[in-house]
Design a protein around this motif. Structure first.
Motif, PDB file in Angstrom:
ATOM      1  N   GLY A   1       0.813  -1.212   0.000  1.00  0.00           N
ATOM      2  CA  GLY A   1       0.000   0.000   0.000  1.00  0.00           C
ATOM      3  C   GLY A   1       0.843   1.257   0.000  1.00  0.00           C
ATOM      4  N   PRO A   2       0.260   2.437   0.235  1.00  0.00           N
ATOM      5  CA  PRO A   2      -1.174   2.591   0.518  1.00  0.00           C
ATOM      6  C   PRO A   2      -2.056   2.339  -0.706  1.00  0.00           C
ATOM      7  N   VAL A   3      -3.213   1.784  -0.469  1.00  0.00           N
ATOM      8  CA  VAL A   3      -4.149   1.439  -1.531  1.00  0.00           C
ATOM      9  C   VAL A   3      -5.406   2.285  -1.363  1.00  0.00           C
ATOM     10  N   GLY A   4      -5.671   3.142  -2.334  1.00  0.00           N
ATOM     11  CA  GLY A   4      -6.851   3.993  -2.271  1.00  0.00           C
ATOM     12  C   GLY A   4      -8.059   3.332  -2.913  1.00  0.00           C
ATOM     13  N   GLY A   5      -9.166   4.033  -2.875  1.00  0.00           N
ATOM     14  CA  GLY A   5     -10.371   3.551  -3.536  1.00  0.00           C
ATOM     15  C   GLY A   5     -11.090   2.427  -2.822  1.00  0.00           C
ATOM     16  N   LEU A   6     -10.896   2.311  -1.504  1.00  0.00           N
ATOM     17  CA  LEU A   6     -11.537   1.211  -0.771  1.00  0.00           C
ATOM     18  C   LEU A   6     -12.705   1.676   0.095  1.00  0.00           C
ATOM     19  N   THR A   7     -13.202   2.866  -0.173  1.00  0.00           N
ATOM     20  CA  THR A   7     -14.336   3.366   0.613  1.00  0.00           C
ATOM     21  C   THR A   7     -15.536   2.438   0.452  1.00  0.00           C
ATOM     22  N   VAL A   8     -16.101   2.030   1.568  1.00  0.00           N
ATOM     23  CA  VAL A   8     -17.294   1.185   1.559  1.00  0.00           C
ATOM     24  C   VAL A   8     -18.509   2.072   1.795  1.00  0.00           C
ATOM     25  N   ILE A   9     -19.430   2.042   0.860  1.00  0.00           N
ATOM     26  CA  ILE A   9     -20.658   2.829   0.987  1.00  0.00           C
ATOM     27  C   ILE A   9     -21.813   1.849   1.135  1.00  0.00           C
ATOM     28  N   ALA A  10     -22.345   1.772   2.329  1.00  0.00           N
ATOM     29  CA  ALA A  10     -23.420   0.815   2.602  1.00  0.00           C
ATOM     30  C   ALA A  10     -24.416   1.440   3.567  1.00  0.00           C
ATOM     31  N   PHE A  11     -25.684   1.344   3.230  1.00  0.00           N
ATOM     32  CA  PHE A  11     -26.749   1.872   4.076  1.00  0.00           C
ATOM     33  C   PHE A  11     -27.721   0.732   4.381  1.00  0.00           C
ATOM     34  N   PRO A  12     -27.700   0.204   5.597  1.00  0.00           N
ATOM     35  CA  PRO A  12     -28.639  -0.875   5.947  1.00  0.00           C
ATOM     36  C   PRO A  12     -30.084  -0.428   5.703  1.00  0.00           C
ATOM     37  N   ASP A  13     -30.858  -1.300   5.081  1.00  0.00           N
ATOM     38  CA  ASP A  13     -32.251  -0.956   4.762  1.00  0.00           C
ATOM     39  C   ASP A  13     -33.160  -2.075   5.257  1.00  0.00           C
ATOM     40  N   ASN A  14     -33.467  -2.035   6.550  1.00  0.00           N
ATOM     41  CA  ASN A  14     -34.361  -3.025   7.146  1.00  0.00           C
ATOM     42  C   ASN A  14     -35.721  -2.423   7.484  1.00  0.00           C
ATOM     43  N   HIS A  15     -35.995  -1.246   6.946  1.00  0.00           N
ATOM     44  CA  HIS A  15     -37.191  -0.520   7.362  1.00  0.00           C
ATOM     45  C   HIS A  15     -38.490  -1.232   6.973  1.00  0.00           C
ATOM     46  N   LEU A  16     -38.525  -1.912   5.820  1.00  0.00           N
ATOM     47  CA  LEU A  16     -39.736  -2.628   5.425  1.00  0.00           C
ATOM     48  C   LEU A  16     -40.032  -3.754   6.407  1.00  0.00           C
ATOM     49  N   MET A  17     -38.994  -4.480   6.800  1.00  0.00           N
ATOM     50  CA  MET A  17     -39.187  -5.571   7.758  1.00  0.00           C
ATOM     51  C   MET A  17     -39.694  -5.022   9.092  1.00  0.00           C
ATOM     52  N   TYR A  18     -39.103  -3.899   9.540  1.00  0.00           N
ATOM     53  CA  TYR A  18     -39.543  -3.301  10.791  1.00  0.00           C
ATOM     54  C   TYR A  18     -41.003  -2.827  10.684  1.00  0.00           C
ATOM     55  N   ALA A  19     -41.345  -2.217   9.546  1.00  0.00           N
ATOM     56  CA  ALA A  19     -42.717  -1.728   9.366  1.00  0.00           C
ATOM     57  C   ALA A  19     -43.710  -2.882   9.422  1.00  0.00           C
TER      58      ALA A  19
END
Length: 256
Positions: free
Chosen positions: A211-229
């Motif tokens: 490294g250093p190794v760039g470009g490893l940003t993780v973009i994740a948004f948990p979406d459990n709202h339908l199950m909760y609803a």
């Protein structure tokens, strides 16, 4: 000797006060479950809108990173994951390593301050480095020299530390990318309230495979709202069913 009497005295119907109290309680619980379900539906809509906005930012053409006059207005809702570009000189002697776990394994993010052409101090996450890189230190490799242009994603500072692990500036141990604390520990002037995750093109591997190794940003948004609803709406239906059972039982007793 008399045989035991197995007959049971039928339970009397509940009083008006008790029935009224149960009805009020049932209505309150039912309304609460419905409100929570509706709230989760709204949260799901908001989350999908957020994902769409972030996706548009990530794939947009890079814009100039916010300058000093814009720093007070930088916030998560409007700027997180915005694709930005900045040009300046790195100060590798003031780099820090922040503990990280990525698809490449356990190691660190290498964060290096950059003084831009406008004189602003912006901390750049140059990418992931393995635990063996630089002998576990952060300042043995000079990295890019002279003026360098970096393209990457704007990220908001991560103050105070990670879960159960507070940053320890005195011993140069970092568990979150708290740019204000890093700037203070390294004697920088006023620093931007954000850092920039360099992309793969801006931070290619220069030291073998470490490294250093760039470009490893993780973009994740948990979406459990339908199950909760659905869960909240299901509990509301169960409340209705329980109320119907009590009503049916009371009706039977009164007829008897």
């Amino acid at each position: 000797m008399h045989a035991p009497d197995d007959t049971k005295t039928p339970r009397r119907p509940r009083g008006v006060f008790v029935l009224g109290l149960l009805a009020v309680l049932a209505v309150a619980v039912f309304a609460g479950f419905i409100a929570l379900g509706i709230w989760q539906v709204h949260r799901r809509t908001w989350k999908h809108d957020l994902v769409a906005r972030v996706d548009a930012r990530v794939h947009a053409e890079p814009v100039a990173a916010p300058g000093r006059s814009q720093w007070p207005a930088v916030n998560t809702a409007n700027d997180e994951y915005r694709r930005v570009k900045l040009t300046g000189k790195f100060a590798p002697e003031k780099s820090v390593r922040v503990r990280a776990s990525t698809e490449l394994g356990a190691g660190s993010w290498l964060l290096t301050p950059m003084r831009t052409q406008d004189g602003d101090e912006v901390i750049v996450n140059r990418g992931f480095v393995a635990t063996t890189w630089c002998g576990g230190k952060a300042t043995c490799a000079a990295g890019p020299t002279g003026e360098t242009t970096v393209v990457g994603l704007l990220r908001i500072s991560e103050p105070k530390g990670a879960f159960l692990q507070a940053n320890d500036p005195a011993h140069d141990r970092w568990y979150s990318r708290d740019v204000i604390a890093i700037a203070a520990a390294k004697g920088l002037g006023p620093a931007a309230p954000y850092f920039v995750d360099a992309d793969a093109a801006s931070s290619p591997r220069r030291d073998g495979n470490d490294g250093p190794v760039g470009g490893l940003t993780v973009i994740a948004f948990p979406d459990n709202h339908l199950m909760y609803a659905l869960t909240w709406f299901g509990l509301a239906l169960m409340t209705l069913f329980g109320g119907w059972i009590i009503w049916k039982d009371e009706r039977k007793k009164r007829r008897g």
